[in-house]
Design an enzyme around this catalytic site. Structure first.
Site, PDB file in Angstrom:
ATOM      1  N   ASP A  75      21.636   2.715  -9.513  1.00  0.00           N
ATOM      2  CA  ASP A  75      23.363   2.909  -9.156  1.00  0.00           C
ATOM      3  C   ASP A  75      23.407   4.793  -9.686  1.00  0.00           C
ATOM      4  O   ASP A  75      24.155   5.612  -8.941  1.00  0.00           O
ATOM      5  CB  ASP A  75      24.487   2.467 -10.147  1.00  0.00           C
ATOM      6  CG  ASP A  75      24.455   0.738  -8.635  1.00  0.00           C
ATOM      7  OD1 ASP A  75      23.425   0.927  -7.943  1.00  0.00           O
ATOM      8  OD2 ASP A  75      25.606   0.774  -8.898  1.00  0.00           O
ATOM      9  N   HIS A 115      23.598  -2.856  -8.186  1.00  0.00           N
ATOM     10  CA  HIS A 115      24.847  -2.955  -9.837  1.00  0.00           C
ATOM     11  C   HIS A 115      23.828  -2.723 -10.735  1.00  0.00           C
ATOM     12  O   HIS A 115      24.041  -3.901 -11.701  1.00  0.00           O
ATOM     13  CB  HIS A 115      25.472  -4.126  -9.220  1.00  0.00           C
ATOM     14  CG  HIS A 115      26.080  -4.042  -7.822  1.00  0.00           C
ATOM     15  ND1 HIS A 115      27.678  -3.403  -7.821  1.00  0.00           N
ATOM     16  CD2 HIS A 115      26.038  -5.169  -6.771  1.00  0.00           C
ATOM     17  CE1 HIS A 115      27.853  -3.764  -6.640  1.00  0.00           C
ATOM     18  NE2 HIS A 115      27.230  -4.140  -5.635  1.00  0.00           N
ATOM     19  N   ASP A 137      27.195   5.748 -14.317  1.00  0.00           N
ATOM     20  CA  ASP A 137      27.109   4.707 -14.825  1.00  0.00           C
ATOM     21  C   ASP A 137      27.143   3.067 -15.255  1.00  0.00           C
ATOM     22  O   ASP A 137      26.817   3.180 -16.119  1.00  0.00           O
ATOM     23  CB  ASP A 137      26.526   3.608 -12.976  1.00  0.00           C
ATOM     24  CG  ASP A 137      26.813   2.980 -12.250  1.00  0.00           C
ATOM     25  OD1 ASP A 137      28.375   2.577 -11.733  1.00  0.00           O
ATOM     26  OD2 ASP A 137      26.372   1.920 -12.591  1.00  0.00           O
ATOM     27  N   GLU A 157      28.006  -0.868 -16.115  1.00  0.00           N
ATOM     28  CA  GLU A 157      28.013  -2.075 -16.011  1.00  0.00           C
ATOM     29  C   GLU A 157      28.804  -3.297 -16.594  1.00  0.00           C
ATOM     30  O   GLU A 157      28.599  -2.423 -18.413  1.00  0.00           O
ATOM     31  CB  GLU A 157      26.853  -3.177 -15.955  1.00  0.00           C
ATOM     32  CG  GLU A 157      25.910  -3.030 -14.645  1.00  0.00           C
ATOM     33  CD  GLU A 157      25.963  -2.335 -13.036  1.00  0.00           C
ATOM     34  OE1 GLU A 157      27.386  -3.130 -12.971  1.00  0.00           O
ATOM     35  OE2 GLU A 157      26.341  -1.449 -12.075  1.00  0.00           O
TER      36      GLU A 157
END
Length: 571
Positions: free
Chosen positions: A173, A168, A27, A29
């Site tokens: 995540d 998040h 994942d 960000e």
């Protein structure tokens, strides 16, 4: 009438059981939603196989730009947190190594994979084209709308009551996605999906019409090589390479091909031709040559066949750097894009006091007017007669020596200037010049190494094939002239002699690479540089100049890592 189900795969199509498949669930960000305009701030990944966690990867990333307030509110990642974090140029190769050989999994994989692919392109790394599994698409296939009205990660985590609550943050995540993935795999197992190939074929993007075209791959061998999809008029639609031609081509008809262009291509294809190759190097080179020859409409690289850019000195009393398509001896390059070439040109002008203007200046009685660069001390105004040809000549000599790998004094000069800027706290200027210098070192190093290979009339190299045999390549002036293998138990030297005798004749051309296509020479050099490669024969010494830019690789690594940014130890 009964609705037909997915056709059962034959034994050789079953492939890798899911319990033996290594997944890297990751994942990202970011500072926003555009892979082209925004930057990564955090990467988190979990490597799993058979339900067991094999490793984790987690790091903040300096986006080298501001983080919007709404993103800070969503992720909790502030500008302070990423200040001093490694930059993406440092993090990316580590992540690619962590994920190598695995199936990439992400929740809404198009977003995360899009950012990683864009980063690879931006930083010059090869995108390995791994198998990608999207848990959103898998959830839509497995779960009904009544059971899962929303396929957001938080909604699926709540539905399956997983132990990790998404928040998040990348690693958290990713861990939640691992648990969601395992629940989804349990669901597909109950309907007979037990291998990776069956899982990919189970996803909805593969239509029955695509699946029926599996027969187009039936005649292909399970050997390394190049495949060509052909259309109804015999035109080449797409070219690719594979370590197993039959299995790779069959995946286009059984796997969930997420790329819309390739689904369209498969629908048009009426035949698939295969070219068996000795090993991966021959396949890569043949692919490049076929792309150049056919320019297939569905290969994105066909759009980049316009050639390469080079920087070369003009032939005039006061030579200047000129951006050209056809290189001359001593040219700097090659560059895939004009923008990168212009950045290198700016870095060279910082290192060597050449004039930046484009006007032609006569050797005698120039009558020009000094420009602003003269006032700034960046030019000595030969256009106005304030610098003679003899006074200008040392700059030309310095550039040629730098490009040839004979002297890196201009690089040391730029590095010393970085120290001066740092000493007066002009950190932004120093960082910008540092990045340009690092880019210039990479360009010079690559060009010198390619030129060192291309000058060799003949080189024979060998690599272990992993099964007790050898892979061979005969390289002439940077081009692959012949390739072959000696399987386990076969005497290797007679094979080498036969390959040399039957190798393509390569006549040297003009320019720094002696006529070798830059991309092919790069592929060959990359193969030769891999650990385990052995030099069998070279008709002249394969050398690197004493003053080559390769001596500055360590400095570049430190600069990219953000450590000891402006000092150059040992130079």
């Amino acid at each position: 009438m009964t609705t037909p189900t997915t056709a059962q795969l034959t034994f050789d199509e079953l492939g890798t059981p899911l319990r033996d498949t290594t997944f890297v669930v990751f994942d990202l960000e970011t500072t926003g939603g555009s892979a082209a305009a925004d930057a990564i701030t955090e990467i988190g990944a979990v490597k799993v196989r058979g339900g067991r966690v094999l490793g984790t990867f987690s790091t903040l990333v300096d986006p080298e730009r501001g983080i919007p307030p709404q993103v800070v509110a969503l992720t909790g990642i502030t500008q302070y947190m990423v200040t001093g974090a490694p930059r993406l140029a440092t993090v990316l190769p580590a992540f690619l190594e962590f994920a190598a050989g695995s199936v990439l999994v992400a929740h809404n994989s198009g977003f995360d994979v899009g950012f990683v692919k864009a980063a690879c392109e931006r930083h010059g790394y090869h995108w390995p084209r791994p198998t990608v599994l999207c848990t959103v698409k898998l959830a839509r296939r497995v779960l009904s709308r009544d059971e899962a009205p929303s396929c957001r990660l938080s909604a699926l985590a709540q539905l399956f009551r997983v132990g990790t609550v998404p928040n998040h943050r990348a690693l958290t995540d990713a861990r939640a996605t691992v648990e969601v993935l395992h629940h989804l795999l349990e669901r597909v197992g109950s309907v007979g999906v037990h291998s990776l190939e069956e899982l990919l074929a189970y996803l909805p993007e593969v239509t029955p019409a695509q699946r029926r075209k599996r027969e187009l791959a039936a005649h292909l061998p399970s050997s390394p090589g190049v495949y060509l999809f052909r259309g109804p008029n015999e035109e080449v639609l797409y070219v690719g390479t594979a370590s197993d031609l039959r299995r790779r081509v069959r995946q286009y008809f059984t796997a969930s091909e997420g790329r819309r262009r390739l689904r369209e291509m498969v629908a048009l294809a009426v035949r698939v031709d295969g070219v068996v190759c000795a090993h991966s190097l021959e396949a890569e080179v043949r692919e490049l040559r076929l792309l150049t020859a056919h320019k297939p409409a569905y290969n994105r690289r066909s759009k980049n066949q316009g050639g390469w850019w080079w920087l070369t000195l003009t032939e005039e009393p006061f030579p200047r750097l000129s951006l050209v398509r056809t290189p001359r001896p001593g040219a700097v390059g090659p560059f895939r894009s004009r923008r990168v070439a212009e950045e290198a040109q700016e870095a060279l002008l910082e290192a060597v006091p050449l004039r930046a203007c484009s006007q032609r200046i006569p050797a005698r009685n120039p009558s020009g007017t000094p420009c602003a660069l003269y006032e700034l001390g960046r030019c000595k105004a030969p256009c106005a007669g304030r610098q003679s040809v003899d006074e200008y000549a040392p700059a030309v000599v310095a550039l040629r020596a730098l490009v040839a790998g004979e002297d890196t004094a201009p690089l040391r000069g730029v590095a010393a200037h970085l120290e001066e800027l740092s000493g007066v706290h002009r950190f932004e200027d120093a960082a910008a010049r540092r990045d340009r210098l690092a880019g210039l070192v990479r360009v010079l190093d690559r060009g010198q190494r390619l030129a060192g290979l291309a000058v060799l009339p003949e080189l024979v190299a060998a690599r272990p094939d992993g099964a007790g045999g050898w892979e061979f390549a005969v390289v002439r002036h940077g081009r692959l002239a012949s390739a072959g293998v000696a399987r386990r138990g076969v005497a290797p030297m007679p094979v080498v002699d036969a390959l040399v005798a039957s190798a393509e004749t390569v006549l040297p051309g003009d320019g720094p690479l002696f006529g070798a296509p830059p991309e092919e020479a790069s592929v060959v050099l990359r193969w030769l540089d891999r650990p385990g490669t052995r030099l069998v024969y070279c008709d002249r010494p394969w050398t690197s100049p004493a003053g080559a830019a390769g001596a500055w690789r360590e400095w570049v690594e430190r600069a990219e890592a953000g450590r000891d940014q402006y000092r150059v130890a040992g130079h």
